[in-house]
Scaffold this motif. Structure first.
Motif, PDB file in Angstrom:
ATOM      1  N   ILE A  58      43.318  25.366  44.651  1.00  0.00           N
ATOM      2  CA  ILE A  58      44.143  26.565  44.666  1.00  0.00           C
ATOM      3  C   ILE A  58      43.317  27.801  44.299  1.00  0.00           C
ATOM      4  O   ILE A  58      43.505  28.885  44.850  1.00  0.00           O
ATOM      5  CB  ILE A  58      45.326  26.415  43.685  1.00  0.00           C
ATOM      6  N   SER A  59      42.367  27.622  43.374  1.00  0.00           N
ATOM      7  CA  SER A  59      41.566  28.759  42.923  1.00  0.00           C
ATOM      8  C   SER A  59      40.634  29.298  44.008  1.00  0.00           C
ATOM      9  O   SER A  59      40.050  30.369  43.846  1.00  0.00           O
ATOM     10  CB  SER A  59      40.742  28.369  41.690  1.00  0.00           C
TER      11      SER A  59
ATOM     12  N   SER B 291      39.725  38.522  34.299  1.00  0.00           N
ATOM     13  CA  SER B 291      39.537  37.482  35.314  1.00  0.00           C
ATOM     14  C   SER B 291      39.527  38.084  36.713  1.00  0.00           C
ATOM     15  O   SER B 291      40.456  38.795  37.100  1.00  0.00           O
ATOM     16  CB  SER B 291      40.667  36.456  35.207  1.00  0.00           C
ATOM     17  N   MET B 292      38.476  37.804  37.463  1.00  0.00           N
ATOM     18  CA  MET B 292      38.372  38.313  38.822  1.00  0.00           C
ATOM     19  C   MET B 292      39.449  37.702  39.722  1.00  0.00           C
ATOM     20  O   MET B 292      40.068  38.387  40.535  1.00  0.00           O
ATOM     21  CB  MET B 292      36.995  38.007  39.413  1.00  0.00           C
ATOM     22  N   HIS B 293      39.661  36.379  39.582  1.00  0.00           N
ATOM     23  CA  HIS B 293      40.659  35.699  40.409  1.00  0.00           C
ATOM     24  C   HIS B 293      42.057  36.266  40.159  1.00  0.00           C
ATOM     25  O   HIS B 293      42.807  36.527  41.103  1.00  0.00           O
ATOM     26  CB  HIS B 293      40.649  34.197  40.132  1.00  0.00           C
ATOM     27  N   ALA B 294      42.409  36.424  38.883  1.00  0.00           N
ATOM     28  CA  ALA B 294      43.733  36.944  38.549  1.00  0.00           C
ATOM     29  C   ALA B 294      43.901  38.376  39.053  1.00  0.00           C
ATOM     30  O   ALA B 294      44.940  38.720  39.632  1.00  0.00           O
ATOM     31  CB  ALA B 294      43.954  36.889  37.039  1.00  0.00           C
TER      32      ALA B 294
ATOM     33  N   VAL C 226      51.874  31.451  44.590  1.00  0.00           N
ATOM     34  CA  VAL C 226      50.424  31.255  44.739  1.00  0.00           C
ATOM     35  C   VAL C 226      49.673  32.047  43.675  1.00  0.00           C
ATOM     36  O   VAL C 226      48.709  31.549  43.074  1.00  0.00           O
ATOM     37  CB  VAL C 226      49.967  31.667  46.153  1.00  0.00           C
ATOM     38  N   ALA C 227      50.111  33.279  43.411  1.00  0.00           N
ATOM     39  CA  ALA C 227      49.454  34.113  42.397  1.00  0.00           C
ATOM     40  C   ALA C 227      49.548  33.466  41.014  1.00  0.00           C
ATOM     41  O   ALA C 227      48.573  33.451  40.257  1.00  0.00           O
ATOM     42  CB  ALA C 227      50.084  35.501  42.378  1.00  0.00           C
ATOM     43  N   ILE C 228      50.711  32.912  40.694  1.00  0.00           N
ATOM     44  CA  ILE C 228      50.890  32.246  39.401  1.00  0.00           C
ATOM     45  C   ILE C 228      49.991  31.017  39.293  1.00  0.00           C
ATOM     46  O   ILE C 228      49.346  30.779  38.266  1.00  0.00           O
ATOM     47  CB  ILE C 228      52.368  31.853  39.199  1.00  0.00           C
ATOM     48  N   LEU C 229      49.912  30.230  40.381  1.00  0.00           N
ATOM     49  CA  LEU C 229      49.077  29.026  40.365  1.00  0.00           C
ATOM     50  C   LEU C 229      47.595  29.374  40.228  1.00  0.00           C
ATOM     51  O   LEU C 229      46.862  28.723  39.473  1.00  0.00           O
ATOM     52  CB  LEU C 229      49.318  28.211  41.636  1.00  0.00           C
ATOM     53  N   VAL C 230      47.147  30.376  40.981  1.00  0.00           N
ATOM     54  CA  VAL C 230      45.740  30.789  40.888  1.00  0.00           C
ATOM     55  C   VAL C 230      45.424  31.276  39.481  1.00  0.00           C
ATOM     56  O   VAL C 230      44.390  30.918  38.897  1.00  0.00           O
ATOM     57  CB  VAL C 230      45.427  31.891  41.920  1.00  0.00           C
ATOM     58  N   THR C 231      46.327  32.062  38.905  1.00  0.00           N
ATOM     59  CA  THR C 231      46.129  32.583  37.555  1.00  0.00           C
ATOM     60  C   THR C 231      46.081  31.448  36.535  1.00  0.00           C
ATOM     61  O   THR C 231      45.198  31.404  35.671  1.00  0.00           O
ATOM     62  CB  THR C 231      47.255  33.564  37.195  1.00  0.00           C
ATOM     63  N   TYR C 232      47.023  30.531  36.647  1.00  0.00           N
ATOM     64  CA  TYR C 232      47.082  29.415  35.699  1.00  0.00           C
ATOM     65  C   TYR C 232      45.872  28.502  35.839  1.00  0.00           C
ATOM     66  O   TYR C 232      45.380  27.948  34.844  1.00  0.00           O
ATOM     67  CB  TYR C 232      48.361  28.613  35.914  1.00  0.00           C
ATOM     68  N   SER C 233      45.364  28.351  37.055  1.00  0.00           N
ATOM     69  CA  SER C 233      44.215  27.462  37.281  1.00  0.00           C
ATOM     70  C   SER C 233      42.992  27.924  36.502  1.00  0.00           C
ATOM     71  O   SER C 233      42.203  27.111  36.023  1.00  0.00           O
ATOM     72  CB  SER C 233      43.878  27.399  38.773  1.00  0.00           C
TER      73      SER C 233
END
Length: 249
Positions: free
Chosen positions: A48-49, A111-114, A156-163
């Motif tokens: 997911i990330s 965090s760049m991803h977040a 998807v944003a929540i999953l990427v952030t949590y990952s």
């Protein structure tokens, strides 16, 4: 003389190979993601990330094949967002929660991803709610698909952030700040695009360089997919009738 040249060449090549073998080899950290061995949920989050990189690939593909000014502007905002993230990281210099010195040398705040995924999500939601809301007579199916897309972006944003927290790449504060900054920048860039840049799109596409690059402005077209579909179908039918007429002569 040729033999000496060949010997020198192979000697240099051998020395180069030996040097390379003795060097420390590290994976490219840009797409390298670690997860706990045997942890299927961790593996899922690792996959997911990687979604931000898929989004960037999608942007580049759309720009190359559609050449729409709004897509180019959206991607420009993404690049600005990444530059701001890099500046903040190297200004704050806060380390990641888990040291991976052999791979990661950059800092973790924010965090760049977040920041990336929430910039994209905030901009997309505003685009759907404002830019695509051309009239109040939208069909139920259109409203349904808008809700589905918005919900999918948020999930998807929540999953990427949590990952990033689960895989120990960032602390909770680092992803929260990335989320906050991404939403603020995404909203700001949409306002700039919608109020400042969109009105000058017609001027930009009328320039010779835009005509040469085949850039286009589809702002005033409510449903670009339906517009392209109907125009291509009409043109295909017209050419088919013309071809049949030529064969019959």
């Amino acid at each position: 003389m040729a033999s000496l040249d060949n010997d020198s060449f192979y000697e240099i090549k051998s020395h180069f190979v030996d040097t390379v073998k003795k060097s420390e080899w590290v994976p490219l950290s840009l797409t390298f993601v670690e997860y706990p061995q045997g942890d299927l949920f961790g593996k899922f989050l690792a996959l997911i990330s990687l979604i931000p990189f898929a989004i960037i690939a999608g942007f580049i593909t759309l720009i190359l094949f559609r050449r729409d000014l709004h897509t180019i502007t959206f991607f420009g905002g993404v690049l600005i967002n990444e530059c701001i993230n890099s500046i903040l990281k190297h200004t704050i210099c806060e380390p990641r929660p888990m040291k991976r010195e052999s791979i990661y040398v950059e800092y973790g705040m924010p965090s760049m991803h977040a920041q990336f995924i929430w910039f994209f999500t905030a901009y997309t939601i505003l685009f759907i709610c404002i830019r695509l809301h051309h009239n109040n007579n939208s069909s139920i199916s259109e409203k349904f698909w808008r809700i589905i897309i918005i919900a999918a972006c948020i999930i998807v944003a929540i999953l990427v952030t949590y990952s990033r927290v689960y895989l120990l790449y960032h602390s909770s504060s680092q992803v929260l700040w990335g989320t906050f900054i991404g939403i603020i920048l995404g909203t700001t860039w949409f306002i700039i695009t919608y109020i400042v840049l969109t009105p000058i799109f017609p001027i930009i596409v009328s320039c010779w360089i835009s005509e040469y690059l085949l850039l286009r402005d589809t702002t005033l077209i409510p449903n670009i997919l339906w517009f392209e579909y109907t125009n291509i179908r009409t043109e295909a039918r017209a050419r088919s009738r013309k071809l049949v007429s030529m064969k019959s002569q």
